[in-house]
Scaffold this motif. Structure first.
Motif, PDB file in Angstrom:
ATOM      1  N   ARG A 146       0.796  -1.282  -0.019  1.00  0.00           N
ATOM      2  CA  ARG A 146      -0.025   0.041   0.051  1.00  0.00           C
ATOM      3  C   ARG A 146       0.874   1.366   0.135  1.00  0.00           C
ATOM      4  O   ARG A 146       1.998   1.286   0.362  1.00  0.00           O
ATOM      5  N   PRO A 147       0.103   2.298  -0.542  1.00  0.00           N
ATOM      6  CA  PRO A 147       1.128   3.542  -0.702  1.00  0.00           C
ATOM      7  C   PRO A 147       1.986   3.932   0.569  1.00  0.00           C
ATOM      8  O   PRO A 147       3.078   4.452   0.596  1.00  0.00           O
ATOM      9  N   ALA A 148       1.138   3.986   1.612  1.00  0.00           N
ATOM     10  CA  ALA A 148       1.913   4.249   2.912  1.00  0.00           C
ATOM     11  C   ALA A 148       3.053   3.475   3.311  1.00  0.00           C
ATOM     12  O   ALA A 148       4.094   3.980   4.127  1.00  0.00           O
ATOM     13  N   THR A 149       3.205   2.301   2.689  1.00  0.00           N
ATOM     14  CA  THR A 149       4.262   1.600   3.215  1.00  0.00           C
ATOM     15  C   THR A 149       5.354   1.684   2.050  1.00  0.00           C
ATOM     16  O   THR A 149       6.739   1.904   2.283  1.00  0.00           O
ATOM     17  N   ARG A 150       5.017   1.932   0.778  1.00  0.00           N
ATOM     18  CA  ARG A 150       5.818   1.941  -0.351  1.00  0.00           C
ATOM     19  C   ARG A 150       6.779   3.196  -0.104  1.00  0.00           C
ATOM     20  O   ARG A 150       7.986   3.358  -0.442  1.00  0.00           O
ATOM     21  N   VAL A 151       5.917   4.382   0.549  1.00  0.00           N
ATOM     22  CA  VAL A 151       6.775   5.497   0.347  1.00  0.00           C
ATOM     23  C   VAL A 151       8.193   5.696   1.534  1.00  0.00           C
ATOM     24  O   VAL A 151       9.017   6.337   1.475  1.00  0.00           O
ATOM     25  N   VAL A 152       8.057   4.576   2.489  1.00  0.00           N
ATOM     26  CA  VAL A 152       9.185   4.352   3.314  1.00  0.00           C
ATOM     27  C   VAL A 152      10.024   3.283   2.772  1.00  0.00           C
ATOM     28  O   VAL A 152      11.184   3.095   3.452  1.00  0.00           O
ATOM     29  N   TYR A 168      28.973   0.119  -0.325  1.00  0.00           N
ATOM     30  CA  TYR A 168      29.131   0.221   1.135  1.00  0.00           C
ATOM     31  C   TYR A 168      27.709  -0.249   1.969  1.00  0.00           C
ATOM     32  O   TYR A 168      27.540   0.004   3.144  1.00  0.00           O
ATOM     33  N   ASN A 169      26.889  -0.511   0.886  1.00  0.00           N
ATOM     34  CA  ASN A 169      25.334  -1.051   1.293  1.00  0.00           C
ATOM     35  C   ASN A 169      24.973   0.253   2.362  1.00  0.00           C
ATOM     36  O   ASN A 169      24.180  -0.011   3.591  1.00  0.00           O
ATOM     37  N   PRO A 170      24.823   1.214   1.861  1.00  0.00           N
ATOM     38  CA  PRO A 170      23.982   2.464   2.808  1.00  0.00           C
ATOM     39  C   PRO A 170      22.401   2.337   3.181  1.00  0.00           C
ATOM     40  O   PRO A 170      21.714   1.632   2.213  1.00  0.00           O
ATOM     41  N   ALA A 171      22.087   2.649   4.451  1.00  0.00           N
ATOM     42  CA  ALA A 171      20.836   2.538   4.869  1.00  0.00           C
ATOM     43  C   ALA A 171      19.875   3.679   4.131  1.00  0.00           C
ATOM     44  O   ALA A 171      18.708   3.584   3.887  1.00  0.00           O
ATOM     45  N   SER A 172      20.733   4.741   3.947  1.00  0.00           N
ATOM     46  CA  SER A 172      20.097   5.855   3.283  1.00  0.00           C
ATOM     47  C   SER A 172      20.860   6.456   2.252  1.00  0.00           C
ATOM     48  O   SER A 172      22.144   6.429   2.234  1.00  0.00           O
ATOM     49  N   THR A 173      20.216   7.023   1.244  1.00  0.00           N
ATOM     50  CA  THR A 173      20.810   7.236  -0.289  1.00  0.00           C
ATOM     51  C   THR A 173      21.728   8.239   0.211  1.00  0.00           C
ATOM     52  O   THR A 173      21.809   9.664   0.589  1.00  0.00           O
ATOM     53  N   LYS A 184       6.314  21.177  -2.536  1.00  0.00           N
ATOM     54  CA  LYS A 184       5.338  21.041  -1.756  1.00  0.00           C
ATOM     55  C   LYS A 184       5.044  20.020  -0.947  1.00  0.00           C
ATOM     56  O   LYS A 184       6.016  19.717  -0.195  1.00  0.00           O
ATOM     57  N   TYR A 185       4.124  18.996  -1.015  1.00  0.00           N
ATOM     58  CA  TYR A 185       4.003  17.939  -0.266  1.00  0.00           C
ATOM     59  C   TYR A 185       5.045  17.045  -0.226  1.00  0.00           C
ATOM     60  O   TYR A 185       5.322  16.458   0.989  1.00  0.00           O
ATOM     61  N   LEU A 186       5.676  16.800  -1.239  1.00  0.00           N
ATOM     62  CA  LEU A 186       6.684  15.596  -1.453  1.00  0.00           C
ATOM     63  C   LEU A 186       7.848  15.841  -0.545  1.00  0.00           C
ATOM     64  O   LEU A 186       8.182  15.109   0.066  1.00  0.00           O
ATOM     65  N   SER A 187       8.356  17.081  -0.464  1.00  0.00           N
ATOM     66  CA  SER A 187       9.352  17.400   0.506  1.00  0.00           C
ATOM     67  C   SER A 187       8.807  17.936   1.790  1.00  0.00           C
ATOM     68  O   SER A 187       9.405  17.443   2.571  1.00  0.00           O
ATOM     69  N   GLY A 188       7.799  18.567   1.769  1.00  0.00           N
ATOM     70  CA  GLY A 188       6.899  18.841   2.900  1.00  0.00           C
ATOM     71  C   GLY A 188       7.482  20.042   3.942  1.00  0.00           C
ATOM     72  O   GLY A 188       6.796  20.277   4.896  1.00  0.00           O
ATOM     73  N   HIS A 189       8.640  20.767   3.614  1.00  0.00           N
ATOM     74  CA  HIS A 189       9.139  21.557   4.718  1.00  0.00           C
ATOM     75  C   HIS A 189       9.657  22.890   3.973  1.00  0.00           C
ATOM     76  O   HIS A 189      10.127  23.728   4.773  1.00  0.00           O
ATOM     77  N   MET A 239      14.307  13.194  -1.384  1.00  0.00           N
ATOM     78  CA  MET A 239      14.127  11.644  -0.878  1.00  0.00           C
ATOM     79  C   MET A 239      13.730  11.641   0.688  1.00  0.00           C
ATOM     80  O   MET A 239      13.034  10.932   1.210  1.00  0.00           O
ATOM     81  N   ARG A 240      14.285  12.437   1.533  1.00  0.00           N
ATOM     82  CA  ARG A 240      14.309  12.664   2.897  1.00  0.00           C
ATOM     83  C   ARG A 240      12.937  12.967   3.257  1.00  0.00           C
ATOM     84  O   ARG A 240      12.366  12.608   3.949  1.00  0.00           O
ATOM     85  N   GLY A 241      12.582  14.098   2.531  1.00  0.00           N
ATOM     86  CA  GLY A 241      11.099  14.394   2.774  1.00  0.00           C
ATOM     87  C   GLY A 241      10.045  13.471   2.533  1.00  0.00           C
ATOM     88  O   GLY A 241       9.087  13.484   3.449  1.00  0.00           O
ATOM     89  N   VAL A 242       9.931  13.080   1.411  1.00  0.00           N
ATOM     90  CA  VAL A 242       8.885  12.057   1.038  1.00  0.00           C
ATOM     91  C   VAL A 242       8.634  10.883   1.839  1.00  0.00           C
ATOM     92  O   VAL A 242       7.807  10.113   1.805  1.00  0.00           O
TER      93      VAL A 242
END
Length: 392
Positions: free
Chosen positions: A13-19, A29-34, A207-212, A251-254
């Motif tokens: 579902r979308p709320a799962t995909r987004v994270v 180095y297999n980073p957990a965050s891009t 706007k919403y995608l970054s959110g801040h 990416m961080r905001g979304v």
């Protein structure tokens, strides 16, 4: 992310995909965050061969991962990230040629109207109709029509366009007509136009995608790879691809989009109900009184967090806007804090007054962009401002 991985990710579902982010499978180095690949150029193995990347204008690992993640959210074959929402629309419009015709709404963002007007110099003409009425769009299609540009909900009167019906009619008349939807207000969490038959969807990532509101970005999603290739050629040629740091911020905001929007939408519903209870005319598709309530809920899964209302007096509206203490007077929307504006004096001021009148854009309309504050404080703020302006 390869196609097979992307396909399996769509089962969530979308709320799962987004994270659910694949940070970068190619990074050793297999980073957990891009990571932010803050480099303009990349080393080549020889003078006659390049790797996946050679110059950040053409591509960068941070931007690639952000685009792949956003494609997953939009159910797009390909996503492209550029420097702003208006840049996204400009890139899209460059697939047109002199003599082509665009059908667009009468209630649409002022910046969009300005760009369409500018394109008349290139002999790309726009026919403005009320796109909330399918029959208006149908009757406007001619042999010169090459694109239909929709906002739904519209900005600022919050009208609703039937994406599926318009796309089906347009493609039946001419399969080469490109149906484009500005989905900034709904986001991929609430509405996915490509699933409804649109060819291109775009967002102001600011706007919403970054959110801040600390980032300028635009996002384009396409249904077909060939169209994506066309748009990428424009982006690479003009150098408007999103820079590595901004790609990382996006990416961080979304990742928090779903949880932010859930809170904002719930608050917007309460505020819309409060405003309607005072007797004001409220434009919000989550209200059953909205004329397109049923249509909106067929193609979207929520009313979003932007609404507008009308007072009947421009002077009274100005008093209300300036009387609010918690709502910030600002253009734009989609931020974590709540904003208030008079579009005809701010975000839509570039549309001449006589054109606004012709299009029934009410000068007194007030637009609210609901943030994540405690909704009780927001309602109290509106209440004191309405009372000070003698509205209630």
């Amino acid at each position: 992310m390869d196609r097979e991985s992307q396909k399996s990710a769509q089962q969530y579902r979308p709320a799962t995909r987004v994270v659910s982010v694949d940070a970068n499978p190619a990074d050793p180095y297999n980073p957990a965050s891009t990571p932010i690949y803050q480099t303009a150029t990349f080393k080549q193995s020889s003078a006659v061969s390049t790797g996946e990347y050679d110059y950040t204008r053409s591509g960068n690992p941070t931007r690639t991962q952000t685009e792949r993640h956003l494609a997953k959210l939009m159910d797009a074959q390909r996503a492209l990230c550029v420097t702003s929402g208006m840049t996204a629309l400009d890139v899209i419009m460059r697939v047109l040629s002199a003599g082509d015709e665009v059908i667009a709404g009468v209630d649409l963002y002022g910046g969009t109207n300005r760009l369409l007007k500018f394109l008349e110099k290139s002999k790309i003409n726009t026919v403005h109709v009320d796109t909330c009425l399918v029959e208006n769009v149908t009757s406007a299609i001619t042999s010169q029509t090459k694109m239909i540009l929709l906002e739904t909900p519209t900005n600022p009167l919050i009208g609703v366009c039937d994406i599926k019906a318009i796309a089906e009619i347009a493609h039946a008349r001419n399969e080469e007509i490109i149906v484009v939807v500005d989905n900034t207000m709904m986001t991929p969490i609430l509405q996915r136009p490509l699933e409804l038959g649109a060819d291109i969807v775009y967002h102001s990532g600011t706007k919403y995608l970054s959110g801040h509101h600390d980032l300028m970005a635009g996002v384009i999603g396409v249904k077909k790879e060939a169209l994506g290739d066309q748009l990428y050629f424009v982006i690479n040629s003009t150098g408007v691809g999103l820079a590595p740091f901004e790609s990382w911020l996006l990416m961080r905001g979304v990742k928090t989009l779903a949880v932010r929007l859930e809170k904002q939408q719930a608050s917007a519903m309460k505020i819309a109900n409060y405003l309607e209870s005072t007797g004001l005319k409220v434009n919000y598709p989550g209200l059953k009184s909205h004329p397109s309530y049923e249509l909106h809920n067929k193609q979207a899964c929520g009313g979003g967090a932007v609404l507008s209302f009308e007072t009947g007096s421009t002077m009274v509206s100005q008093q209300i806007v300036e009387g609010c203490k918690l709502f910030t007077i600002s253009v734009s929307f989609g931020c974590v804090n709540s904003l208030i504006s008079m579009p005809c004096r701010m975000s839509h001021a570039s549309i001449p007054p006589e054109v606004r009148k012709e299009r029934n854009l009410a000068e007194d309309v007030i637009r609210l962009c609901v943030g994540i504050e405690d909704v009780r404080d927001l309602i109290e703020d509106l209440d004191q401002s309405l009372r000070a302006a003698n509205v209630i």
